[in-house]
Design a protein around this motif. Structure first.
Motif, PDB file in Angstrom:
ATOM      1  N   PRO A  94      -7.294 -14.979  -2.810  1.00 52.10           N
ATOM      2  CA  PRO A  94      -6.375 -14.575  -1.740  1.00 52.10           C
ATOM      3  C   PRO A  94      -6.014 -13.091  -1.830  1.00 52.10           C
ATOM      4  CG  PRO A  94      -5.639 -16.604  -2.796  1.00 52.10           C
ATOM      5  CD  PRO A  94      -6.730 -16.053  -3.655  1.00 52.10           C
ATOM      6  N   PRO A  95      -5.874 -12.410  -0.710  1.00 48.64           N
ATOM      7  CA  PRO A  95      -5.492 -10.994  -0.726  1.00 48.64           C
ATOM      8  C   PRO A  95      -4.198 -10.746  -1.491  1.00 48.64           C
ATOM      9  CG  PRO A  95      -6.256 -11.617   1.455  1.00 48.64           C
ATOM     10  CD  PRO A  95      -6.174 -12.885   0.660  1.00 48.64           C
ATOM     11  N   GLU A  96      -3.233 -11.669  -1.393  1.00 50.84           N
ATOM     12  CA  GLU A  96      -1.961 -11.451  -2.103  1.00 50.84           C
ATOM     13  C   GLU A  96      -2.148 -11.469  -3.615  1.00 50.84           C
ATOM     14  OE1 GLU A  96      -1.995 -15.830  -0.707  1.00 50.84           O
ATOM     15  OE2 GLU A  96      -2.606 -13.863   0.064  1.00 50.84           O
ATOM     16  N   LEU A 127     -16.899  -8.069  -7.717  1.00 49.71           N
ATOM     17  CA  LEU A 127     -15.503  -8.431  -7.933  1.00 49.71           C
ATOM     18  C   LEU A 127     -14.591  -7.222  -7.761  1.00 49.71           C
ATOM     19  CD1 LEU A 127     -13.101 -10.130  -8.955  1.00 49.71           C
ATOM     20  CD2 LEU A 127     -13.885  -9.634 -11.294  1.00 49.71           C
ATOM     21  N   VAL A 128     -14.919  -6.102  -8.376  1.00 52.61           N
ATOM     22  CA  VAL A 128     -14.057  -4.921  -8.308  1.00 52.61           C
ATOM     23  C   VAL A 128     -13.937  -4.413  -6.874  1.00 52.61           C
ATOM     24  CG1 VAL A 128     -13.829  -2.503  -8.993  1.00 52.61           C
ATOM     25  CG2 VAL A 128     -14.397  -4.240 -10.707  1.00 52.61           C
ATOM     26  N   HIS A 129     -15.033  -4.367  -6.152  1.00 54.77           N
ATOM     27  CA  HIS A 129     -14.970  -3.908  -4.758  1.00 54.77           C
ATOM     28  C   HIS A 129     -14.079  -4.822  -3.920  1.00 54.77           C
ATOM     29  CE1 HIS A 129     -17.694  -0.489  -4.791  1.00 54.77           C
ATOM     30  NE2 HIS A 129     -18.489  -1.173  -5.603  1.00 54.77           N
ATOM     31  N   LEU A 130     -14.174  -6.122  -4.153  1.00 49.72           N
ATOM     32  CA  LEU A 130     -13.324  -7.064  -3.432  1.00 49.72           C
ATOM     33  C   LEU A 130     -11.853  -6.825  -3.774  1.00 49.72           C
ATOM     34  CD1 LEU A 130     -13.275  -9.681  -1.599  1.00 49.72           C
ATOM     35  CD2 LEU A 130     -13.131 -10.942  -3.752  1.00 49.72           C
ATOM     36  N   LEU A 131     -11.552  -6.665  -5.052  1.00 52.07           N
ATOM     37  CA  LEU A 131     -10.171  -6.412  -5.470  1.00 52.07           C
ATOM     38  C   LEU A 131      -9.607  -5.179  -4.773  1.00 52.07           C
ATOM     39  CD1 LEU A 131     -10.061  -6.938  -9.347  1.00 52.07           C
ATOM     40  CD2 LEU A 131      -8.843  -8.255  -7.618  1.00 52.07           C
ATOM     41  N   ARG A 147      -9.013  -5.484  -0.980  1.00 45.64           N
ATOM     42  CA  ARG A 147      -7.866  -6.314  -0.607  1.00 45.64           C
ATOM     43  C   ARG A 147      -6.535  -5.759  -1.116  1.00 45.64           C
ATOM     44  NH1 ARG A 147     -10.498 -12.461  -0.740  1.00 45.64           N
ATOM     45  NH2 ARG A 147     -11.922 -12.014   0.988  1.00 45.64           N
ATOM     46  N   ARG A 148      -6.603  -4.876  -2.087  1.00 49.60           N
ATOM     47  CA  ARG A 148      -5.385  -4.187  -2.534  1.00 49.60           C
ATOM     48  C   ARG A 148      -4.990  -3.101  -1.534  1.00 49.60           C
ATOM     49  NH1 ARG A 148      -3.772  -3.795  -7.947  1.00 49.60           N
ATOM     50  NH2 ARG A 148      -3.689  -1.521  -7.830  1.00 49.60           N
TER      51      ARG A 148
END
Length: 261
Positions: free
Chosen positions: A10-12, A251-255, A258-259
């Protein structure tokens, strides 16, 4: 439960992450080397203000180098025996309690393993280790089968040692430590904080990552974790599409996306 695609984080959750803990072999690496995408992702995470901490079975000698040269906040090595962090011009070091006769006991185990399990050998990085004995079952030898890996681990355990299987080695040691124990201590003593599992991501790929997979609710396996799920008592919640370091970069790009939507 099935592994969820990493894009379902989830983005949160992404917005509250402060730490990125990661295994190295076959998590940051791909076919034995760190791909450009993974090393770039380390820098991206660092520059975004995330504390990146590799948590590895690799030896103290490697960890000293990585803590000095990589964009990381600390490195936990030898499956939790030690942690090194370069803070300013000073290297800070944490060590688990050491059993005084461990070296002699591990030497006896080494001799028995090499005699009993054809095809294995002592890991090439053994000279740089301070706590454990690493037996190579596929890094620089033809890959051994599961039965051989189990026999190596059983010899360690018969002598009263802890044995953990990574994607390349069986590591064994005497002492009550693991990756998670030193991870918590690292955060407390090097960063002056209490580790909140909800504010961290762990990425891994193999059975010696099980304590981390069990503790972190948002743990992620790179795609090659699927090769080891039959040997794991706890699984990550999520899995990447790509393997190894390419999966870590995913994973890092997704984090970061979304941050900072």
């Amino acid at each position: 439960m099935p592994l969820l695609p990493v894009r379902q984080i989830p983005p949160e959750v992404c917005r509250q992450i402060e730490y990125v803990f990661t295994d190295i072999d076959d998590t940051l690496t791909l076919h034995g080397r760190i791909p450009a995408a993974a090393f770039s992702a380390l820098w991206l995470a660092h520059d975004a203000g995330l504390r990146v901490v590799p948590i590895t079975g690799r030896p103290a000698g490697w960890c000293d180098h990585l803590a000095r040269m990589w964009p990381v906040a600390a490195v936990v090595g030898e499956n939790g025996a030690l942690a090194f962090a370069m803070q300013g011009q000073r290297m800070r070091r944490l060590y688990a309690p050491r059993e005084p006769d461990a070296a002699e006991r591990l030497a006896r185990i080494r001799d028995e393993v090499l005699s009993a399990v054809p095809g294995c050998k002592v890991a090439a990085d053994q000279p740089y280790r301070e706590y454990d004995l690493a037996i190579d079952f596929c890094e620089e030898v033809p890959r051994l089968d599961d039965d051989s890996i189990d026999r190596i681990a059983a010899i360690f355990e018969r002598h009263g040692a802890t044995a953990k299987v990574s994607s390349i080695h069986v590591n064994g040691w005497f002492g009550a430590f693991d990756k998670l124990t030193m991870c918590k201590r690292c955060v407390a003593e090097l960063f002056g904080a209490t580790l909140d599992a909800r504010r961290a991501i762990f990425a891994g790929d193999s059975p010696n990552d099980v304590p981390m997979f069990r503790f972190f609710p948002h743990a992620v396996g790179v795609a090659n974790v699927r090769r080891w799920t039959h040997r794991m008592a706890a699984l990550p919640t999520y899995v990447t599409d790509a393997e190894g370091g390419e999966g870590f970069a995913e994973l890092v790009h997704l984090l970061l996306e979304r941050r900072n939507p």
